[in-house]
Write a protein that holds these residues in place. Structure first.
Motif, PDB file in Angstrom:
ATOM      1  N   ASN A 325       0.869  -1.188   0.000  1.00  0.00           N
ATOM      2  CA  ASN A 325       0.000   0.000   0.000  1.00  0.00           C
ATOM      3  C   ASN A 325       0.902   1.233   0.000  1.00  0.00           C
ATOM      4  N   GLN A 326       0.457   2.271  -0.699  1.00  0.00           N
ATOM      5  CA  GLN A 326       1.253   3.499  -0.782  1.00  0.00           C
ATOM      6  C   GLN A 326       0.558   4.610   0.004  1.00  0.00           C
ATOM      7  N   PRO A 327       0.967   4.861   1.266  1.00  0.00           N
ATOM      8  CA  PRO A 327       0.276   5.881   2.074  1.00  0.00           C
ATOM      9  C   PRO A 327       0.307   7.274   1.462  1.00  0.00           C
ATOM     10  N   MET A 328       1.235   7.506   0.522  1.00  0.00           N
ATOM     11  CA  MET A 328       1.337   8.837  -0.101  1.00  0.00           C
ATOM     12  C   MET A 328       0.178   9.151  -1.036  1.00  0.00           C
ATOM     13  N   VAL A 333      -5.412   3.260   0.059  1.00  0.00           N
ATOM     14  CA  VAL A 333      -6.647   2.451   0.028  1.00  0.00           C
ATOM     15  C   VAL A 333      -6.650   1.456  -1.133  1.00  0.00           C
ATOM     16  N   LEU A 334      -7.463   0.426  -0.972  1.00  0.00           N
ATOM     17  CA  LEU A 334      -7.753  -0.458  -2.100  1.00  0.00           C
ATOM     18  C   LEU A 334      -8.983   0.093  -2.803  1.00  0.00           C
ATOM     19  N   ASP A 335      -8.909   0.232  -4.101  1.00  0.00           N
ATOM     20  CA  ASP A 335     -10.076   0.637  -4.888  1.00  0.00           C
ATOM     21  C   ASP A 335     -10.132  -0.244  -6.129  1.00  0.00           C
ATOM     22  N   GLY A 364      -8.360   0.674   4.456  1.00  0.00           N
ATOM     23  CA  GLY A 364      -9.403  -0.259   3.987  1.00  0.00           C
ATOM     24  C   GLY A 364      -9.721  -0.041   2.526  1.00  0.00           C
ATOM     25  N   TYR A 365     -10.913  -0.492   2.117  1.00  0.00           N
ATOM     26  CA  TYR A 365     -11.385  -0.250   0.744  1.00  0.00           C
ATOM     27  C   TYR A 365     -11.946   1.168   0.672  1.00  0.00           C
ATOM     28  N   LEU A 366     -11.817   1.796  -0.485  1.00  0.00           N
ATOM     29  CA  LEU A 366     -12.261   3.187  -0.654  1.00  0.00           C
ATOM     30  C   LEU A 366     -13.785   3.273  -0.688  1.00  0.00           C
ATOM     31  N   PRO A 367     -14.381   4.052   0.247  1.00  0.00           N
ATOM     32  CA  PRO A 367     -15.842   4.200   0.195  1.00  0.00           C
ATOM     33  C   PRO A 367     -16.256   5.208  -0.880  1.00  0.00           C
ATOM     34  N   GLY A 368     -17.501   5.162  -1.305  1.00  0.00           N
ATOM     35  CA  GLY A 368     -17.993   6.172  -2.240  1.00  0.00           C
ATOM     36  C   GLY A 368     -18.903   5.591  -3.305  1.00  0.00           C
TER      37      GLY A 368
END
Ligand code: HXC
Length: 515
Positions: A325-328, A333-335, A364-368
């Motif tokens: 995962n890349q916090p930058m 997130v996973l999308d 987590g997974y990206l909400p939206g």
């Protein structure tokens, strides 16, 4: 004719065939900054290693006066050679001959070299520079593509397949690459589309340039069709040479080991990279480089779905695939796109015996609405499927956040990671403290005289209880909480003792991944 005369005759015929589309077409090719097809092969492969076959193949077109035309080599060059000492089968389409378009015999040359690659179990490299199905040859061109697609699919997971796009590639000329493992493109030179701007204008009335529709950057950044972006053909060939060192010739082998080397520089110390504020971003690639031999990391799909980082490196001389995962970017997130990117890479590594190292730091997974409507459920499920199915050694290091579905998906012990390590900074929970406190203490917060103070207090309580690796460690869901500086040491040991790993899967024809 004497032997000498026959040899002269052979040389004359070869000379004629080697002209390609002639000096004018070659000049046009050069003006656009492109090498000729034969130059490309010779530049890419080891010096003097290329052996060409089927130079004298002729096209089989009869209609539209095609029977009066001579198309040298039918617009494609095929052969074998070595690349950094590795044997490879290769083809390169010659745009100077009928736009590299694919007729029946052109396709036969390609399928023959593909069959060789499968028989010899060596990588296949296809250099594509083609206007697609040769219009004058009608259904025979379509048949040719069908035969190529079938072979691409049969070869998938057996031999590595590398596609290079070095020209305007339309129709079938892009579907074959899409079935292969890695697609290389070059700025300004590569174009990929199913239907070009002319067709789009006719059918939809929309105007768009070739570059905007399917240029190298578009295919790397937006569609994700391509995996490696280069500024020049020469740079592209260097990238291919680097990639080939990380992967085996075929699925029976492992990638050749390299001499063991420590990470390069002291400035890459793992402890120095993660900021002390748990909300601050950092570049996870610095952590990868701090962990791997020579700090050499070959990133794949660097420009696409940058919230996840994938690529190859070596640990103690052994090739490994990193998924991190890349916090930058979007907090890692996973999308939809990052799930696709990760899942495909995991499957490549698994097919070719390359152990997987997963670095976890995501909310987590990206909400939206956009994500839900774009199918984040089925795309996200690809990651679950790919990790669960992978049987290569799987090592996971939880660096910081591992919340909710993200915790499970990023190669948790539940998806059969062989080793899960966590840094003391790891936070393993259903969700972040702020969100969690707002939900589970909602009534207390609402009823309080000073709700804000209570909220803060409850967040603190939740953090203390769950924002750490020790709850998961108490259940045995992680194998060890380790000091960051020990990570490489743990990974080396885990790889070493996983060498004989074998897993038996339930008998089935094949699973049904959420494609
Ligand atoms: C026959 C073709 C050709 C084709 C190009 N040429 N594409 N000949 N069949 N598909 C020929 C041109 O007639 C020309 O010949 C020479 O190649 C160079 O082409 P130019 O158009 O002059 O070059 P350029 O301006 O650079 O444009 C390149 C191009 C354009 C964007 C690729 O040629 C083009 O749009 N071609 C058609 C693309 C296409 O729609 N292909 C069919 C896809 S359907 P001369 O003799 O003048 O030098 C398909 C079915 C499979 O592939 C689908 C599988 C799922």
């Amino acid at each position: 004719m004497s032997l000498r005369q026959k040899t002269q005759d052979l040389k004359r015929r070869m000379q004629e065939a080697l002209q390609g589309g002639g000096s004018q077409a070659i000049e046009k090719q050069k003006q656009t900054g492109k090498m000729t097809a034969r130059e490309r092969i010779i530049t890419l492969l080891d010096p003097k290693s290329f052996h060409e076959y089927d130079l004298f193949v002729e096209h089989a077109g009869k209609d539209f006066d095609m029977d009066k035309k001579y198309l040298p080599g039918d617009g494609v060059i095929t052969g074998t050679g070595t690349l950094g000492g590795y044997p490879v089968c290769i083809y390169a389409q010659d745009f100077t001959v009928a736009g590299g378009s694919l007729g029946y015999m052109h396709a036969k040359k390609i399928t023959k070299i593909m069959d060789h690659a499968m028989k010899l179990k060596v990588p296949l490299i296809g250099i594509n520079d083609s206007g697609g199905a040769r219009i004058q040859e009608g259904v025979n061109s379509l048949a040719g593509y069908g035969e190529i697609f079938y072979r691409n699919t049969q070869a998938s997971g057996v031999i590595p397949q590398i596609s290079v796009i070095l020209g305007p590639c339309a129709g079938g000329a892009v579907y074959s690459p899409a079935l292969t493992d890695f697609v290389f493109v070059v700025d300004k030179i590569s174009k990929m589309f199913i239907t070009g701007p002319e067709v789009i204008k006719t059918v939809l009335g929309e105007e768009i340039s070739m570059e905007e529709l399917g240029g190298a950057r578009v295919n790397c950044e937006i569609s994700g069709n391509a995996h490696f972006f280069a500024e020049s053909e020469q740079q592209c060939f260097e990238q291919i040479k680097q990639l080939i060192t990380f992967i085996p010739w075929n699925n029976d082998k492992k990638a050749d080991p390299f001499p063991k080397r420590p990470p390069k520089s002291r400035s890459f110390k793992v402890d120095n990279i993660m900021p002390s504020d748990p909300k601050s971003p950092y570049d996870v690639r610095s952590i990868i480089r701090a962990l791997v031999d020579d700090s050499e990391f070959l990133e794949v799909q660097e420009l696409f779905a940058q919230n996840i980082v994938i690529g190859f490196a070596r640990i103690s001389g052994e090739s490994v695939g990193f998924v991190a995962n890349q916090p930058m970017v979007l907090a890692g997130v996973l999308d939809v796109d990052s799930s696709d990117k990760a899942a495909r890479f995991i499957r490549f590594c698994d097919a070719f015996n390359i152990p997987l190292v997963t670095l976890v730091d995501l909310p987590g997974y990206l909400p939206g609405v956009d994500q839900e409507h774009a199918g984040v459920i089925r795309h996200g499920a690809k990651v679950l499927y790919a990790y669960s199915e992978a049987t290569v050694p799987k090592m996971t290091v939880i660096l910081r956040k591992a919340y909710g579905g993200g915790y499970i998906a990023m190669c948790s012990s539940h998806l059969r990671a062989d080793f899960v390590f966590a840094w003391p900074t790891a936070e393993i929970a259903v969700m972040g403290p702020e969100g969690a406190a707002n939900i589970i203490f909602r009534n207390e917060i609402k009823a309080a005289e000073n709700p804000e103070d209570v909220r803060k207090q409850k967040i603190k309580e939740y953090k203390k209880k769950f924002a750490n690796p020790y709850v998961a460690a108490a259940y045995g869901y992680i194998d060890a909480v380790i000091e960051p500086a020990e990570t490489r040491h743990f990974l080396i040991h885990a790889l070493e003792i996983s060498k004989q790993k074998t897993v038996r899967r339930p008998a089935k024809k094949h699973g049904i991944p959420p494609f």
